[in-house]
Write a protein that holds these residues in place. Sequence first.
Motif, short mmCIF file in Angstrom:
data_model
loop_
_atom_site.label_atom_id
_atom_site.label_comp_id
_atom_site.label_asym_id
_atom_site.label_seq_id
_atom_site.Cartn_x
_atom_site.Cartn_y
_atom_site.Cartn_z
N GLY A 176 -12.96 14.71 46.31
CA GLY A 176 -12.70 15.96 47.21
C GLY A 176 -12.34 15.53 48.83
N GLY A 177 -12.17 14.29 49.14
CA GLY A 177 -11.73 14.21 50.48
C GLY A 177 -12.90 13.33 51.01
N PRO A 178 -12.81 12.69 52.20
CA PRO A 178 -13.67 11.68 52.81
C PRO A 178 -15.27 12.50 52.89
CG PRO A 178 -11.79 12.09 54.39
CD PRO A 178 -11.52 13.00 53.35
N GLY A 179 -15.90 11.70 52.36
CA GLY A 179 -17.50 12.26 52.19
C GLY A 179 -17.82 13.59 51.35
N LEU B 186 -18.36 10.40 44.42
CA LEU B 186 -18.03 9.08 44.90
C LEU B 186 -16.94 8.41 43.77
CD1 LEU B 186 -17.97 6.82 46.91
CD2 LEU B 186 -19.95 5.84 45.77
N VAL B 187 -15.91 8.00 43.99
CA VAL B 187 -14.84 7.49 42.93
C VAL B 187 -14.84 5.92 43.19
CG1 VAL B 187 -12.53 7.23 41.98
CG2 VAL B 187 -13.45 9.71 42.94
N LEU B 188 -14.66 5.49 44.41
CA LEU B 188 -14.38 4.15 44.57
C LEU B 188 -15.40 3.87 45.80
CD1 LEU B 188 -10.67 3.47 44.30
CD2 LEU B 188 -12.28 3.28 42.48
N ASP B 189 -16.30 2.58 45.83
CA ASP B 189 -17.10 2.49 46.82
C ASP B 189 -16.84 0.81 47.23
OD1 ASP B 189 -19.19 2.07 48.48
OD2 ASP B 189 -20.74 1.77 46.96
N ARG B 190 -16.14 0.72 48.14
CA ARG B 190 -15.60 -0.51 49.00
C ARG B 190 -15.16 -1.38 47.81
NH1 ARG B 190 -20.20 -3.18 52.93
NH2 ARG B 190 -17.90 -4.20 53.66
N CYS B 191 -14.23 -0.98 47.09
CA CYS B 191 -13.57 -1.64 45.92
C CYS B 191 -12.29 -2.24 46.45
CB CYS B 191 -13.12 -0.48 44.85
SG CYS B 191 -12.12 -1.16 43.43
N THR B 192 -11.99 -3.67 45.92
CA THR B 192 -10.99 -4.35 46.10
C THR B 192 -10.31 -4.66 44.71
OG1 THR B 192 -11.78 -5.34 48.12
CG2 THR B 192 -10.19 -6.67 46.83
N GLY C 299 -12.78 10.60 38.54
CA GLY C 299 -11.71 10.43 39.53
C GLY C 299 -10.40 9.75 38.99
N LYS C 300 -9.98 9.68 37.77
CA LYS C 300 -8.88 9.12 37.41
C LYS C 300 -7.70 9.51 38.14
CE LYS C 300 -9.47 10.24 32.96
NZ LYS C 300 -10.70 10.88 33.16
N SER C 301 -7.57 10.88 38.35
CA SER C 301 -6.15 11.54 38.95
C SER C 301 -6.26 11.18 40.24
CB SER C 301 -6.33 12.94 38.75
OG SER C 301 -6.21 13.29 37.35
N SER C 302 -7.46 10.96 40.75
CA SER C 302 -7.86 10.75 42.59
C SER C 302 -7.32 9.35 42.60
CB SER C 302 -9.24 10.83 42.81
OG SER C 302 -9.72 12.32 42.79
N LEU D 274 -5.96 3.55 32.62
CA LEU D 274 -7.16 3.93 33.47
C LEU D 274 -8.01 4.77 32.53
CD1 LEU D 274 -8.70 3.70 36.11
CD2 LEU D 274 -7.00 5.39 37.19
N ILE D 275 -9.43 4.62 32.29
CA ILE D 275 -10.11 5.33 31.53
C ILE D 275 -11.37 5.72 32.24
CG2 ILE D 275 -11.49 5.22 29.29
CD1 ILE D 275 -9.85 2.74 28.32
N GLY D 276 -11.89 6.65 31.69
CA GLY D 276 -12.88 7.04 32.50
C GLY D 276 -13.34 8.77 31.86
#
Length: 612
Positions: free
Chosen positions: A292-295, A299-305, A323-326, A316-318
């Motif tokens: 939904g935006g910052p914070g 949570l979709v990604l957390d410090r992801c590389t 959060g796939k569309s995000s 992309l599955i889930g």
Amino acid sequence: MNLVNLESVSHAFGPKPLLSDVSLGVEQGDRVGVVGRNGGGKTTLISIIAGELRPDSGRVTHTRGLRVGVLSQRDDFDPASAVQDLVLDGRAEHEWAGDPTIRGILANLLADIDLSARAGDLSGGERRRTALARLLIGEHDLIILDEPTNHLDIEAIAWLAGHLAQRRSALLVVTHDRWFLDAVSTRTWEVVDGSVERYEGGYAAYVLAKAERARIAQAAEERRQNLMRKEIAWLRRGPPARTSKPKFRINAAEALIADVPPPRETVELMKFASARLGKTVADLEDVTLHAGGPGAGPLVLDRCTYQFGPGDRIGLIGVNGSGKSSVLRLLSGTVEPDSGRVVRGKTVRLAHLSQELSELDPSRRVLETVEEIRKYVQVGKKEWSASQLLERLGFRGEEQWKVIGDLSGGERRRLQLLRLIMDEPNVLLLDEPTNDLDIETLTELEDLLDGWPGTLVVVSHDRYFLERVADRCVALLGDGRLSMLPGGVDEYLERRAAGNALSARAAGTASAPAVASSGSSGASGASGPADSSGPSGGLSAKELRELQKELGRLERQLDRLGAEETSLHAEMAQAASDFERLAKLDAELREIGARKEAVEAEWMTLAERLDD
């Protein structure tokens, strides 16, 4: 025993005949998948079988006392009714709570819905799942489902297939989900040109049998043409004896798929994609993202590389809401990450197919709205005109001059897809591209994407489509990472099941009363016998935590190996003409593959320990 019989049934919608002199029956234990083009008469056929629609002519008979359950594409819920009243139909709590079948239906379809909520407050997807749960809880001799997988994620679809396979009811299902058809049906009906063609087996058997019928028809036509040529030649030569007629050997069904090349030449497409795209497509660097935006929001990604490379074809599955569309919006630049950065290549030409249809002008005509993008497009090695591509995706003849405002949802979806492809992007982001498309159009779309060079990221609940167009799968499992799935959708379902089992065990351990031994007290007592093997030989809380930690380590190792594998594929595409370099890279690739297999085997062993 026949449950339903149709005798010489005909029905038309306006001037268009949908069914013409159709005779067939549904027997006890039948499991029938119904396929055909949109608007071809599938829904009309099942409505007549259900007794909801009276045909223009012919006779429909039901066996005495037949109980028919129907899931249509629309519901008639009272907006003021509670979900619990609609689904459980007045059953007392002790009655439905003590029934494992009902509990399973509620857990898999309505887990995120408040049973006390009013029907009028539900979204379209929630209403759909409520209607499906209501149907499955009832007892029926014949279940008729019209697009049951709409609004279900891959996990729920797999559960539904398993549930239907265990029921004794006869089943009639209309769906464009080909994996689901194969999983639940033993016969296939194709509604085409007013008739119903019948095939034994599910979707895969239907495709094979249909191809064999086409081959035999083509062979018969070739025999006729050859005979005609011989007759004409004989007439011109005069009285010499006629030559013998040609004899054609009918091959086995396996010959239809023997020696068939792969649907796409992966190395060639990656080489072409590398030339058009360069080495960088989209690199996620230490990205944190909320839906939904910052914070805000989940949570979709957390410090992801993560790195999306040239020529990658990623599914992309889930679960719904993961959060796939995000992630697709993040890649397209529509949203910005909370932290970290997204590095996009300078040569990237990106096209994003969202789930909205708002960009189409309802007053324009189909061909005009495509030609305004481009009149010709290069797909792989072949050039196509706008009209030719429209025809491939189902807009034939006069249909290309329809006004967009008169198109159905499926037709608009096809048009939206075509406009994206005509713009010649080199990166395609597809969000549920199969919505409202019939099987014939899906097949054409898959064939078109096979020759399309570039990077493809697709989100779809259509498992068949996902496995058909994507070369590898990545999952959002709720841990803030993009997890590689070497085993595809099957591995995703296994990991979800293992994760759910782990959560259930952890919850059970936390809620169970501690049993202190007589020789211990306080914390040491709580972690004594209670933390050891339980009545069924289960794991202690400490062992569960350690196993979960070890699983996480192995998953990170798999992600790293997957990234190395992707990098090697890209290097092989660039070194396509350097055979010495290719041999060296191939050896490295094999070594990484062996390491991945070993890590996967270790992961599976640990996952099995959690399930024991």
